[in-house]
Design a protein around this motif. Structure first.
Motif, mmCIF file in Angstrom:
data_model
loop_
_atom_site.group_PDB
_atom_site.id
_atom_site.type_symbol
_atom_site.label_atom_id
_atom_site.label_comp_id
_atom_site.label_asym_id
_atom_site.label_seq_id
_atom_site.Cartn_x
_atom_site.Cartn_y
_atom_site.Cartn_z
ATOM 1 N N UNK A 49 2.070 -6.422 7.753
ATOM 2 C CA UNK A 49 1.266 -5.599 6.940
ATOM 3 C C UNK A 49 0.092 -6.110 6.430
ATOM 4 N N UNK A 50 -0.976 -5.228 6.328
ATOM 5 C CA UNK A 50 -2.195 -5.816 5.829
ATOM 6 C C UNK A 50 -2.119 -6.002 4.282
ATOM 7 N N UNK A 51 -1.573 -5.452 3.515
ATOM 8 C CA UNK A 51 -1.814 -5.460 2.203
ATOM 9 C C UNK A 51 -0.304 -5.222 1.494
ATOM 10 N N UNK A 52 -0.107 -5.623 0.312
ATOM 11 C CA UNK A 52 1.354 -5.538 -0.370
ATOM 12 C C UNK A 52 1.866 -4.114 -0.409
ATOM 13 N N UNK A 53 1.057 -3.132 -0.741
ATOM 14 C CA UNK A 53 1.402 -1.596 -0.839
ATOM 15 C C UNK A 53 2.048 -1.333 0.525
ATOM 16 N N UNK A 54 1.436 -1.532 1.649
ATOM 17 C CA UNK A 54 2.185 -1.327 2.898
ATOM 18 C C UNK A 54 3.404 -2.234 2.981
ATOM 19 N N UNK A 55 3.158 -3.279 2.672
ATOM 20 C CA UNK A 55 4.525 -4.232 2.946
ATOM 21 C C UNK A 55 5.597 -3.614 2.111
ATOM 22 N N UNK A 56 5.197 -3.517 1.030
ATOM 23 C CA UNK A 56 6.414 -2.572 0.312
ATOM 24 C C UNK A 56 7.218 -1.675 0.553
ATOM 25 N N UNK A 57 6.282 -0.863 1.316
ATOM 26 C CA UNK A 57 6.740 0.641 1.837
ATOM 27 C C UNK A 57 7.659 0.185 3.143
ATOM 28 N N UNK A 58 7.017 -0.616 3.896
ATOM 29 C CA UNK A 58 7.846 -1.032 5.191
ATOM 30 C C UNK A 58 9.110 -1.635 4.649
ATOM 31 N N UNK A 59 8.781 -2.569 3.644
ATOM 32 C CA UNK A 59 10.112 -3.371 3.238
ATOM 33 C C UNK A 59 11.177 -2.455 2.760
ATOM 34 N N UNK A 60 10.760 -1.423 2.108
ATOM 35 C CA UNK A 60 11.724 -0.431 1.523
ATOM 36 C C UNK A 60 12.313 0.323 2.593
ATOM 37 N N UNK A 61 11.796 0.578 3.635
ATOM 38 C CA UNK A 61 12.246 1.337 4.709
ATOM 39 C C UNK A 61 13.387 0.432 5.445
ATOM 40 N N UNK A 62 12.840 -0.892 5.720
ATOM 41 C CA UNK A 62 13.587 -2.041 6.444
ATOM 42 C C UNK A 62 14.994 -1.976 5.696
#
Length: 275
Positions: free
Chosen positions: A132-145
């Motif tokens: 992910x290119x930024x924290x917002x996307x990382x957190x969203x995908x991390x939450x789904x994972x």
């Protein structure tokens, strides 16, 4: 060449090899090439229309394949959709579009009782989290994972690789210590767990605790002498501690131990940076 240049050089080799497991916004990686063609962005139902790899360069063949597969999936009978979802997920995964791959894997997992389907979807969201290119996307995908890994671990708590990956998704949240504690708990269960040792070593490097990082990577290499990334990261940690001789010895040992030609080529390039 001074020490800082050497460190940057070896770190760059590791990065170009795709070695770091920390998300992109925590440990910066080289930018992807500019895009000349992209696959059509999934619908908002797939990933809210926010695709971190939308600008990743894709070949015309990949574009055509993805288009054909999406058309076949949308027109398939209900009983056939899981098979087309698998094919779509693989096509997106091979193209580096991990969030889109995860969408189709998760779609199938939601209609399956298979723990392996859930694990595949979780792993795909984990890759989307990593890149992910930024924290917002990382957190969203991390939450789904995390949600999927939690389902997997509820069914089989012995899947420690899944737990180690789930732990890393906490690093960009307000609870990074929760992830670290999960990794430490894995080592209590299995002191030689490779991914937990590797991730803890990376996290030690990220916070500048290079002495601790060397301990993790040395232990990892005792467990698996073929772990090319560990040699590079151990050498980089030694350099950050001012231990150039130890860094050179680590890379020399890697050349003696490693069997993979591509891995040995990376080590040879790192040694050039030291000479």
């Amino acid at each position: 060449m001074n020490k800082s240049q050497i460190i940057v050089g070896i770190g760059g080799i590791a990065l170009m090899g795709g070695l770091y497991a920390l998300p992109r916004q925590v440990v910066k990686k080289p930018a992807a090439p500019a895009s000349t063609a992209t696959a059509d962005t999934p619908s908002t139902q797939e990933n809210s229309g926010d695709e971190p790899h939308a600008n990743m360069q894709l070949s015309e063949a990949s574009l055509a394949q993805i288009k054909r597969l999406k058309e076949a999936w949308s027109q398939a009978r209900a009983s056939e959709k899981p098979l087309w979802a698998d094919s779509l997920a693989m096509a997106f995964y091979q193209a580096g579009r991990f969030d889109s791959a995860a969408y189709y894997m998760a779609w199938k997992a939601g209609r399956s009782q298979s723990i392996q389907d859930k694990l595949r979807a979780a792993d795909a969201y984990y890759e989307a989290f990593r890149f992910a290119m930024d924290v917002e996307r990382a957190n969203r995908f991390g939450e789904q994972a995390r949600a999927l890994y939690e389902q997997v671990l509820n069914e089989d708590e012995t899947l420690l690789d899944a737990k180690a990956k789930m732990a890393m998704t906490y690093i960009t949240t307000q609870e990074p210590m929760r992830g670290i504690q999960m990794l430490l708990s894995i080592l209590q269960t299995n002191p030689n767990h490779e991914l937990a040792l590797y991730n803890l070593g990376l996290l030690s490097m990220q916070r500048g605790a290079y002495d601790k990082a060397t301990q993790r990577f040395e232990h990892l290499l005792e467990v698996n002498p073929q772990h090319a990334e560990a040699y590079l990261l151990l050498a980089e940690s030694y350099l950050n501690l001012g231990k150039t001789a130890e860094a050179k010895a680590t890379l020399q040992k890697a050349l003696e131990q490693l069997q993979d030609p591509a891995a040995k080529a990376q080590i040879e390039q790192a040694m050039k940076e030291l000479n």
